[in-house]
Design a protein around this motif. Structure first.
Motif, PDB file in Angstrom:
ATOM      1  N   GLN A  46       0.797  -1.070   0.115  1.00  0.00           N
ATOM      2  CA  GLN A  46      -0.183  -0.017   0.001  1.00  0.00           C
ATOM      3  C   GLN A  46       0.840   1.188   0.071  1.00  0.00           C
ATOM      4  OE1 GLN A  46      -3.457   0.266   2.607  1.00  0.00           O
ATOM      5  NE2 GLN A  46      -2.763   2.007   3.555  1.00  0.00           N
ATOM      6  N   VAL A  47       0.598   2.301  -0.926  1.00  0.00           N
ATOM      7  CA  VAL A  47       1.187   3.405  -1.013  1.00  0.00           C
ATOM      8  C   VAL A  47       0.227   4.539  -0.688  1.00  0.00           C
ATOM      9  CG1 VAL A  47       2.735   5.069  -2.290  1.00  0.00           C
ATOM     10  CG2 VAL A  47       2.876   2.621  -2.487  1.00  0.00           C
ATOM     11  N   THR A  48       0.493   5.583   0.140  1.00  0.00           N
ATOM     12  CA  THR A  48      -0.327   6.690   0.279  1.00  0.00           C
ATOM     13  C   THR A  48       0.502   7.943  -0.060  1.00  0.00           C
ATOM     14  OG1 THR A  48       0.054   7.232   2.871  1.00  0.00           O
ATOM     15  CG2 THR A  48      -1.544   5.725   2.193  1.00  0.00           C
ATOM     16  N   SER A  49       0.004   8.922  -0.157  1.00  0.00           N
ATOM     17  CA  SER A  49       0.705  10.488  -0.509  1.00  0.00           C
ATOM     18  C   SER A  49       1.490  10.848   0.586  1.00  0.00           C
ATOM     19  CB  SER A  49      -0.035  11.527  -1.169  1.00  0.00           C
ATOM     20  OG  SER A  49      -1.127  11.649   0.016  1.00  0.00           O
ATOM     21  N   GLY A  50       1.378  10.295   1.906  1.00  0.00           N
ATOM     22  CA  GLY A  50       1.910  10.803   3.136  1.00  0.00           C
ATOM     23  C   GLY A  50       1.182  11.868   4.150  1.00  0.00           C
ATOM     24  N   MET A  51       2.087  12.626   4.779  1.00  0.00           N
ATOM     25  CA  MET A  51       1.408  13.426   5.693  1.00  0.00           C
ATOM     26  C   MET A  51       0.970  14.842   5.325  1.00  0.00           C
ATOM     27  SD  MET A  51       3.354  12.588   9.388  1.00  0.00           S
ATOM     28  CE  MET A  51       5.107  12.916   8.621  1.00  0.00           C
ATOM     29  N   SER A  52       0.076  15.318   5.780  1.00  0.00           N
ATOM     30  CA  SER A  52      -0.333  16.908   5.473  1.00  0.00           C
ATOM     31  C   SER A  52      -1.307  17.357   6.562  1.00  0.00           C
ATOM     32  CB  SER A  52      -0.763  17.082   4.351  1.00  0.00           C
ATOM     33  OG  SER A  52      -1.924  16.686   3.914  1.00  0.00           O
ATOM     34  N   SER A  53      -1.431  18.727   6.532  1.00  0.00           N
ATOM     35  CA  SER A  53      -2.560  18.882   7.490  1.00  0.00           C
ATOM     36  C   SER A  53      -3.864  18.593   6.920  1.00  0.00           C
ATOM     37  CB  SER A  53      -2.728  20.601   7.467  1.00  0.00           C
ATOM     38  OG  SER A  53      -2.962  21.179   6.159  1.00  0.00           O
ATOM     39  N   ARG A  54      -4.987  18.735   7.660  1.00  0.00           N
ATOM     40  CA  ARG A  54      -6.250  17.984   7.415  1.00  0.00           C
ATOM     41  C   ARG A  54      -6.765  18.848   6.568  1.00  0.00           C
ATOM     42  NH1 ARG A  54     -10.403  16.972   5.745  1.00  0.00           N
ATOM     43  NH2 ARG A  54     -11.646  15.352   6.070  1.00  0.00           N
ATOM     44  N   ASN A  55      -6.372  19.058   5.039  1.00  0.00           N
ATOM     45  CA  ASN A  55      -6.863  20.020   4.092  1.00  0.00           C
ATOM     46  C   ASN A  55      -6.941  19.219   2.841  1.00  0.00           C
ATOM     47  OD1 ASN A  55      -6.173  21.887   1.868  1.00  0.00           O
ATOM     48  ND2 ASN A  55      -6.700  23.352   3.519  1.00  0.00           N
ATOM     49  N   PHE A  56      -8.025  19.304   2.109  1.00  0.00           N
ATOM     50  CA  PHE A  56      -8.197  18.815   0.849  1.00  0.00           C
ATOM     51  C   PHE A  56      -6.931  18.828  -0.090  1.00  0.00           C
ATOM     52  CE2 PHE A  56     -12.576  18.320   2.158  1.00  0.00           C
ATOM     53  CZ  PHE A  56     -12.870  17.146   1.882  1.00  0.00           C
ATOM     54  N   THR A  57      -6.548  20.195  -0.302  1.00  0.00           N
ATOM     55  CA  THR A  57      -5.345  20.301  -1.534  1.00  0.00           C
ATOM     56  C   THR A  57      -3.998  20.441  -0.928  1.00  0.00           C
ATOM     57  OG1 THR A  57      -6.102  22.682  -1.084  1.00  0.00           O
ATOM     58  CG2 THR A  57      -7.221  21.287  -2.864  1.00  0.00           C
ATOM     59  N   ALA A  58      -3.820  20.418   0.594  1.00  0.00           N
ATOM     60  CA  ALA A  58      -2.645  20.598   0.949  1.00  0.00           C
ATOM     61  C   ALA A  58      -1.544  19.614   0.231  1.00  0.00           C
ATOM     62  CB  ALA A  58      -2.516  20.176   2.537  1.00  0.00           C
ATOM     63  N   CYS A  59      -0.461  19.984   0.213  1.00  0.00           N
ATOM     64  CA  CYS A  59       0.967  19.263  -0.421  1.00  0.00           C
ATOM     65  C   CYS A  59       1.247  18.229   0.569  1.00  0.00           C
ATOM     66  CB  CYS A  59       1.848  20.136  -0.968  1.00  0.00           C
ATOM     67  SG  CYS A  59       1.141  21.042  -2.310  1.00  0.00           S
ATOM     68  N   PRO A  60       1.438  17.004   0.523  1.00  0.00           N
ATOM     69  CA  PRO A  60       1.926  15.972   1.385  1.00  0.00           C
ATOM     70  C   PRO A  60       3.602  16.761   1.967  1.00  0.00           C
ATOM     71  CG  PRO A  60       1.196  15.011  -0.394  1.00  0.00           C
ATOM     72  CD  PRO A  60       1.169  16.379  -0.804  1.00  0.00           C
ATOM     73  N   GLU A  61       3.771  16.429   3.357  1.00  0.00           N
ATOM     74  CA  GLU A  61       5.073  16.807   3.730  1.00  0.00           C
ATOM     75  C   GLU A  61       5.826  15.507   3.841  1.00  0.00           C
ATOM     76  OE1 GLU A  61       4.085  18.298   7.287  1.00  0.00           O
ATOM     77  OE2 GLU A  61       2.564  19.910   6.675  1.00  0.00           O
ATOM     78  N   GLY A  62       7.164  15.582   3.088  1.00  0.00           N
ATOM     79  CA  GLY A  62       7.998  14.422   3.107  1.00  0.00           C
ATOM     80  C   GLY A  62       7.570  13.330   2.331  1.00  0.00           C
ATOM     81  N   ARG A  63       8.048  12.277   2.648  1.00  0.00           N
ATOM     82  CA  ARG A  63       7.812  11.022   1.416  1.00  0.00           C
ATOM     83  C   ARG A  63       6.502  10.217   1.602  1.00  0.00           C
ATOM     84  NH1 ARG A  63      10.616   5.718   2.523  1.00  0.00           N
ATOM     85  NH2 ARG A  63       8.609   4.968   1.711  1.00  0.00           N
ATOM     86  N   PRO A  64       6.123   9.502   0.445  1.00  0.00           N
ATOM     87  CA  PRO A  64       5.009   8.950   0.630  1.00  0.00           C
ATOM     88  C   PRO A  64       5.205   7.874   1.465  1.00  0.00           C
ATOM     89  CG  PRO A  64       5.787   8.964  -1.672  1.00  0.00           C
ATOM     90  CD  PRO A  64       6.940   9.652  -0.744  1.00  0.00           C
ATOM     91  N   THR A  65       4.192   7.388   1.980  1.00  0.00           N
ATOM     92  CA  THR A  65       3.949   6.234   3.156  1.00  0.00           C
ATOM     93  C   THR A  65       4.054   4.829   2.202  1.00  0.00           C
ATOM     94  OG1 THR A  65       3.084   7.408   4.693  1.00  0.00           O
ATOM     95  CG2 THR A  65       2.826   5.131   4.969  1.00  0.00           C
ATOM     96  N   LEU A  66       5.092   3.882   2.433  1.00  0.00           N
ATOM     97  CA  LEU A  66       4.704   2.598   1.935  1.00  0.00           C
ATOM     98  C   LEU A  66       4.813   1.425   2.851  1.00  0.00           C
ATOM     99  CD1 LEU A  66       5.279   0.475  -0.373  1.00  0.00           C
ATOM    100  CD2 LEU A  66       7.789   0.878   0.044  1.00  0.00           C
ATOM    101  N   MET A  67       3.721   0.820   3.076  1.00  0.00           N
ATOM    102  CA  MET A  67       3.599  -0.492   3.892  1.00  0.00           C
ATOM    103  C   MET A  67       3.372  -1.798   3.131  1.00  0.00           C
ATOM    104  SD  MET A  67       1.737  -2.518   5.750  1.00  0.00           S
ATOM    105  CE  MET A  67      -0.019  -2.123   5.248  1.00  0.00           C
ATOM    106  N   MET A  68       4.176  -2.592   3.729  1.00  0.00           N
ATOM    107  CA  MET A  68       3.832  -4.072   2.813  1.00  0.00           C
ATOM    108  C   MET A  68       3.781  -4.908   3.963  1.00  0.00           C
ATOM    109  SD  MET A  68       6.947  -3.466   0.189  1.00  0.00           S
ATOM    110  CE  MET A  68       6.745  -5.091  -0.473  1.00  0.00           C
ATOM    111  N   LEU A  69       2.820  -6.233   3.826  1.00  0.00           N
ATOM    112  CA  LEU A  69       2.733  -7.034   4.772  1.00  0.00           C
ATOM    113  C   LEU A  69       2.584  -8.583   3.895  1.00  0.00           C
ATOM    114  CD1 LEU A  69      -0.548  -7.986   4.661  1.00  0.00           C
ATOM    115  CD2 LEU A  69      -0.709  -5.781   6.183  1.00  0.00           C
ATOM    116  N   THR A  70       2.697  -9.341   4.675  1.00  0.00           N
ATOM    117  CA  THR A  70       2.489 -10.848   4.041  1.00  0.00           C
ATOM    118  C   THR A  70       1.593 -11.805   4.709  1.00  0.00           C
ATOM    119  OG1 THR A  70       3.771 -12.761   2.909  1.00  0.00           O
ATOM    120  CG2 THR A  70       4.551 -11.823   4.917  1.00  0.00           C
ATOM    121  N   GLN A  71       0.871 -12.712   4.126  1.00  0.00           N
ATOM    122  CA  GLN A  71      -0.037 -13.653   4.778  1.00  0.00           C
ATOM    123  C   GLN A  71       0.198 -15.016   4.150  1.00  0.00           C
ATOM    124  OE1 GLN A  71      -3.833 -12.234   4.309  1.00  0.00           O
ATOM    125  NE2 GLN A  71      -3.721 -10.450   5.640  1.00  0.00           N
ATOM    126  N   ALA A  72       0.463 -16.046   4.761  1.00  0.00           N
ATOM    127  CA  ALA A  72       0.382 -17.287   4.314  1.00  0.00           C
ATOM    128  C   ALA A  72      -1.106 -17.733   3.973  1.00  0.00           C
ATOM    129  CB  ALA A  72       0.770 -18.108   5.156  1.00  0.00           C
TER     130      ALA A  72
END
Length: 288
Positions: free
Chosen positions: A91-117
């Motif tokens: 999963q990739v999200t745009s990252g952090m920002s203030s709670r504003n529809f058009t705010a630009c994300p601060e820093g890197r995108p968030t990347l999370m990966m998990l695995t399931q058998a």
């Protein structure tokens, strides 16, 4: 104790931390992929990662800095969790920002990966088939983007379970669009495979694409067009495809059996072809 990958590091799931200001949390601004592995080897990983790139571009989300290493990270994640057959969720999200529809994300995108058998070939859906219901498709019109905004699908699946069936197939004015988490195929009385052509109204399933290729190689006639709801009453067979369903027979729709209410020969043939493909070197599924 599971290990996930989060923003450049492998961490224990219980130690992972994501900001409450992540736009994936506040706006649902994220995309994802699910890629299965069989005996330690990923199935169609390039296609899944290419679709991830398309989804990111469509949403205007920057690729994570690990993009070039995603395949190797996926393999290492399997190893760290001692999983050989199962899935990796990415999963990739745009990252952090203030709670504003058009705010630009601060820093890197968030990347999370998990695995399931998971042993996909032994699931009840794959071996025995599923019963489904129909529901009008009133979702948004960019279903070709694999977004994390899955509430309509969650609601449809929960409603199906409440009604005593396994899943939901959506329809619009043209016909069947897709399943709540799958693509839909029909086999008509002449043995022709029918499935809806790709557009913004349905997801371009990687399993769908592979099944079409295998079916064509096996000599099946394919007709990419909308499936009319009325056709389900006279269909010889129906099945759905997805990374986790693989190829699942549909036995009934809204309480009405498809043909004799059993998995058909074409569906079983395609299951064998797909199992042989994902296993490599022509090994077919266990007897079904």
């Amino acid at each position: 104790m599971s290990i996930i990958f989060l923003n450049g590091a492998y961490v224990r799931a219980e130690d992972a931390r994501i900001s409450p200001f992540d736009r994936g949390f506040t706006f649902g601004e994220g995309v994802y992929e699910v890629c299965i592995a069989v005996n330690g080897n990923f199935v169609d990983a390039p296609a899944h990662l290419a679709r991830l790139d398309r989804s990111l571009a469509a949403c205007g989300i920057a690729a994570p800095p690990e993009r070039a290493e995603l395949h190797s990270i996926m393999k290492e994640l399997l190893q760290k969790n001692d999983v050989r057959t199962g899935l990796v969720y990415l999963q990739v999200t745009s990252g952090m920002s203030s709670r504003n529809f058009t705010a630009c994300p601060e820093g890197r995108p968030t990347l999370m990966m998990l695995t399931q058998a998971s042993d996909f070939e032994q699931t009840p859906a794959f071996r025995d088939g599923i019963h489904v219901q129909l529901q009008e498709d009133i979702r948004w019109l960019h279903r070709d983007i694999k977004t994390t905004m899955l509430l309509p699908q969650v609601m449809a699946k929960r409603n199906a379970l409440a009604n005593g069936v396994s899943d939901t197939l959506f329809y619009d004015a043209l016909g069947i669009t897709e399943g709540a988490s799958s693509n839909v195929f029909l086999v008509d009385g002449h043995g022709t495979l029918v499935t809806r052509p790709l557009s913004n109204l349905l997801l371009a399933g990687c399993t769908r694409e592979r099944i079409l290729e295998l079916a064509q190689e096996a000599g099946f006639v394919i007709d990419e067009r909308p499936i009319q709801r009325a056709e389900l009453a006279t269909a010889a067979e129906c099945f759905v495809t997805s990374a986790t369903y693989l190829v699942a027979p549909v036995l009934s729709v809204d309480g009405r059996a498809i043909a004799d209410g059993k998995a058909g020969q074409v569906t079983r043939r395609l299951q064998h072809l797909y199992c042989a493909y994902i296993a490599g070197e022509g090994r077919a599924c266990a007897d079904m």
